[in-house]
Design an enzyme around this catalytic site. Sequence first.
Site, mmCIF file in Angstrom:
data_model
loop_
_atom_site.group_PDB
_atom_site.id
_atom_site.type_symbol
_atom_site.label_atom_id
_atom_site.label_comp_id
_atom_site.label_asym_id
_atom_site.label_seq_id
_atom_site.Cartn_x
_atom_site.Cartn_y
_atom_site.Cartn_z
ATOM 1 N N GLN A 133 9.462 -1.286 -9.505
ATOM 2 C CA GLN A 133 8.682 -0.670 -8.420
ATOM 3 C C GLN A 133 8.413 0.815 -8.651
ATOM 4 O OE1 GLN A 133 10.374 -1.363 -4.572
ATOM 5 N NE2 GLN A 133 9.540 -3.438 -4.427
ATOM 6 N N SER A 139 0.381 0.423 -7.544
ATOM 7 C CA SER A 139 0.806 0.655 -6.164
ATOM 8 C C SER A 139 0.700 2.120 -5.779
ATOM 9 C CB SER A 139 2.268 0.222 -5.973
ATOM 10 O OG SER A 139 2.350 -1.180 -5.907
#
Lengths: 384, 384
Positions: A133, A139
Amino acid sequence: MNVAVVRENFPGELRVALVPASVPALVKAGATVLVEKGAGTSAGFLDQQYVDKGAQLIENRAEAFDQGDVVFQVRTYGENPDAGQADLDLIKPGQIVIGMSDPLGNLPAIQELANKQAKLFALELIPRITRAQSMDVLSSQATIAGYRSVLLAAIHLPKMYPMLMTAAGTLSPAKVFVIGAGVAGLQAIATAKRLGAVVTAYDVRPDAKEQIESLGAKSVQLDLQSEGSQDKGGYAKDLGDEFYKKQQEFMGEICSANDVVITTAAIPGRKSPLLITTEGIKRMAPGSVAIDLAAQRGGNIEASEPDQTIHLEGITILGPTNLASEIPNHASQMFSHNITKFLLNMVKENALNLNLSDEIVAGTLATSDGEVVHPRLREMLDLP
Amino acid sequence: MNVAVVRENFPGELRVALVPASVPALVKAGATVLVEKGAGTSAGFLDQQYVDKGAQLIENRAEAFDQGDVVFQVRTYGENPDAGQADLDLIKPGQIVIGMSDPLGNLPAIQELANKQAKLFALELIPRITRAQSMDVLSSQATIAGYRSVLLAAIHLPKMYPMLMTAAGTLSPAKVFVIGAGVAGLQAIATAKRLGAVVTAYDVRPDAKEQIESLGAKSVQLDLQSEGSQDKGGYAKDLGDEFYKKQQEFMGEICSANDVVITTAAIPGRKSPLLITTEGIKRMAPGSVAIDLAAQRGGNIEASEPDQTIHLEGITILGPTNLASEIPNHASQMFSHNITKFLLNMVKENALNLNLSDEIVAGTLATSDGEVVHPRLREMLDLP
């Protein structure tokens, strides 16, 4: 281990792959950080700030490719097909190049980089696992794009977003419709809510309802079967024609009740689904604003064009393709955090250690030793 | 009683003085509402919408002045000195003209309107009393300008406003400094807070502290005597040179700690106080944004120029002079509410009744029967 950072040369690109704050972590891991002069200027990071954090300045791009064992770019050749082509003559065999590369959209460029014996890590391919992540550039940059899209709509809208009760009467709040509740969509919802708009959102994945509602927006759902709408990577996947047709009718209906529509439905490596037909967009009132964040690959809105402002019966339709770059300081900070974490994952005892049993390493390595090595890309190229 | 609405012809002016929603109240009060074709289009109000609410369409400006007992304008000649000059040939003796007129800034135009025997009501002169709040165009339009200024800064800023804690690191919130806590300043504070910025504000009037803090911003105060800084109309008034010098030093200091500065300190009819010198603005970091809402009258920021974008050592300085017009739909709704209330205050039993013992009527009537009649304007013109 020399890590070189080049100045981006894609037209209008203001970001930089590494910011001064990330330099110490690389130095601590044994890297010598070489920054092309002026690389950070357009994002608000001055040469001296890099030096103060322990980097060394180099004169130009050629020097970066000449001296870098690793080259950091926001956009490698695949995402910078015109200006980036010159990089092919600079890349040395075995050189590690890390950056956004449009691997699923620009396979010829990936093949050319393979031919030059580059070890290309395409950051778009980072697996959507928890451990990765902090490296996920799609993202982080989508966060910026989602925020920016709401501001852009606000600047073009002839109304204010918040409801105001003043001595000069009550102004009703703007109504914003967000399609796609991925990172960009959720950030758009959050930003529009912050500004006081009434927000409705739609996502083909039934799971998204809860996320949409947790931000205070209303979730609308199309009463059609949409099972299996999410691939194993957590992205929305392609569905059938019949479904899309019904979806378009439904979208037009909702558009007619909103002042702003922001579409964020992109499918990696594929043409974006057409969600709003020209007929549908025309149902909006004059003065309305539509922003298509998927304009680069065909667009969710039929009438949008990449990086153009279209005026259609009083409706403004924008198709910005590089919104993250318009907030270059924060976008670069996030990108830099991502790429630094990514590299550090491949450093062991102050040296590079490309462990192909690590799914992050294997999942992003596009080319090596003269070949396209990534299984998905090989499949697309009909390679065994 | 014919009330005519003209299409605005000041360059870039998108507002309209009356919106369809206000027509019924005027019709109910006995007025015939005549709207020049296309008058509302740029603000998003179509001719048919006026007709649907009971107005009649007229062909052109000449017809509006020919048939209107009362003419509604956002900008009368005083606020529209070039294109508006042609109105002088259209105005009929005794005709009531209502709109923004820059009475304190453009006295020659007021005198010319007097010479043409117009009865000019200059809406900027509306007294700041409770009963007149619903007519206060300066307040309503400043609300829009304050909101818009924050968006404009956000579009130019290379950072996002909100603090974000993401997998790609924590982004610190943007820091916004608002000078002047009048209507525009308070709306700017509220909007920047909504978007997640850390907001600091300053106003020369000690009373403003509470209002600033009630919006969640930090109030900073200059430790100098600033008694009597508010005139009886509730506006900030002019102070001495020594005070302004100290204030400039203080402002530069605070600017250096902020990403955005928005100045809103205007004194009606006077040159705006210079609050931030060029030296002061240069203390901001590269990438910072400064917006001077007082640029039209000299500006609060030395380096600002009306309607220009100045780049100074990486700092962007804007001096927008007509921000309300950039959100024409809501701005027109508010203006229309104001001007309608204003006119209805002068209507009795379905007829005009200019009661000069009403302080709103007397306080705004600039010219009548061939003369400038407003006491303050007469004083400025050295008339008895």
